[in-house]
Design a protein around this motif. Sequence first.
Motif, PDB file in Angstrom:
ATOM      1  N   UNK A 102      46.908  50.169  50.671  1.00  0.00           N
ATOM      2  CA  UNK A 102      47.583  48.906  51.018  1.00  0.00           C
ATOM      3  C   UNK A 102      46.829  48.137  52.109  1.00  0.00           C
ATOM      4  N   UNK A 103      45.539  48.349  52.176  1.00  0.00           N
ATOM      5  CA  UNK A 103      44.683  47.710  53.186  1.00  0.00           C
ATOM      6  C   UNK A 103      43.856  46.625  52.495  1.00  0.00           C
ATOM      7  N   UNK A 104      44.074  45.342  52.823  1.00  0.00           N
ATOM      8  CA  UNK A 104      43.334  44.261  52.160  1.00  0.00           C
ATOM      9  C   UNK A 104      41.820  44.391  52.305  1.00  0.00           C
ATOM     10  N   UNK A 105      41.353  44.889  53.452  1.00  0.00           N
ATOM     11  CA  UNK A 105      39.910  45.033  53.664  1.00  0.00           C
ATOM     12  C   UNK A 105      39.328  46.073  52.703  1.00  0.00           C
ATOM     13  N   UNK A 106      40.048  47.210  52.536  1.00  0.00           N
ATOM     14  CA  UNK A 106      39.589  48.232  51.596  1.00  0.00           C
ATOM     15  C   UNK A 106      39.637  47.705  50.166  1.00  0.00           C
ATOM     16  N   UNK A 107      40.702  46.986  49.846  1.00  0.00           N
ATOM     17  CA  UNK A 107      40.830  46.436  48.502  1.00  0.00           C
ATOM     18  C   UNK A 107      39.660  45.505  48.196  1.00  0.00           C
ATOM     19  N   UNK A 108      39.324  44.621  49.140  1.00  0.00           N
ATOM     20  CA  UNK A 108      38.211  43.685  48.951  1.00  0.00           C
ATOM     21  C   UNK A 108      36.901  44.436  48.753  1.00  0.00           C
ATOM     22  N   UNK A 109      36.680  45.448  49.569  1.00  0.00           N
ATOM     23  CA  UNK A 109      35.458  46.253  49.482  1.00  0.00           C
ATOM     24  C   UNK A 109      35.340  46.903  48.108  1.00  0.00           C
TER      25      UNK A 109
END
Length: 334
Positions: A102-109
Amino acid sequence: MKRPTMADVARHANVSKSTVSQYLNKRYHYMGEETKLRIEKAIQTLGYEANVLARSLKQKKTSTIGVIVANILHVFSTQIIRAIEDVCHEHDFHVIVCNADDDPAKEKKYIQMLRAKQVDGFIVFPTGENKALYEDLLQEDYPLIFIDRLVEGVAVDAFLLDNHAAVQLAVDHFLSKGHERIGIITTSLIHHVTPRVERMDAFGEILKHQAITFGRAYQRGLETRDIKAGLMEMLALEEPPTAILAGNDLALIEILKAVKAYKLRIPEDFALIGIDDIPFAGLFDPPLTTIAQPTFRMGKEAADLLIHKINGVEDLKSSQIHRFPPRLIQRASC
């Protein structure tokens, strides 16, 4: 030792290279059974293995999809992934699974990494915080499907539970057992995660429609680590709820931890229903009443649609919200 080629298979089976290619791509429409058997035997005899990279370059696809889940610890997520994998196996597609927490930064990566690997499409449990990235995928005609969540303004196919109907089933069952002081506990609402918000909103609407007065103290959206304390605060109210709806499997697990830690009794201290039929629900003492999602059907239909979009069978530009009906599984906790 020289690696056998498609031409070697064709010579051994006494067919053309194009016929072998048709066989390898499972296009059997105009191929006799005897021809198929000869090619299959030639492949086995020669130990031929298709050059996946060459085929990908020629066909301009990798037969691989990326699946990005919000939290792989959710039983719901693992069941959806299993259903997706089953469908992909049938269609000779590979699956790469990434856990975004649920981390947008991880999702983007992960989205950027999977694009670099040239996956043919995405199934995403979106955080909702990468709207521009989702829109970029759509602009580039990347097949994209959402599971369990919606993102405002992003028009893609989404597969999720009818959350209002799920809460309605639970409340109706509580009422049928004589409960009117009903509470709900779910995980944090801060990030506006679709099922959490929809279930909380539905809870208020349904009780209002039933003319049942309830206070905000009966509604809790909490960080996972705070759920046990939140439950005990709710039970310490002057008029505590006699029934509690756990909004998802993570909330239910934390509630059950509190039940064990504080030696509470279900349904004597409070009746309990959980949304998501977690595997041990029927084994708990007492067995837990749950609202089940058709997770395997949801995952299967999402994967089928994505593969159809990749293969050009379905329009990339079309989108629809696909809602699935819940099912009450009555056991002893209510």
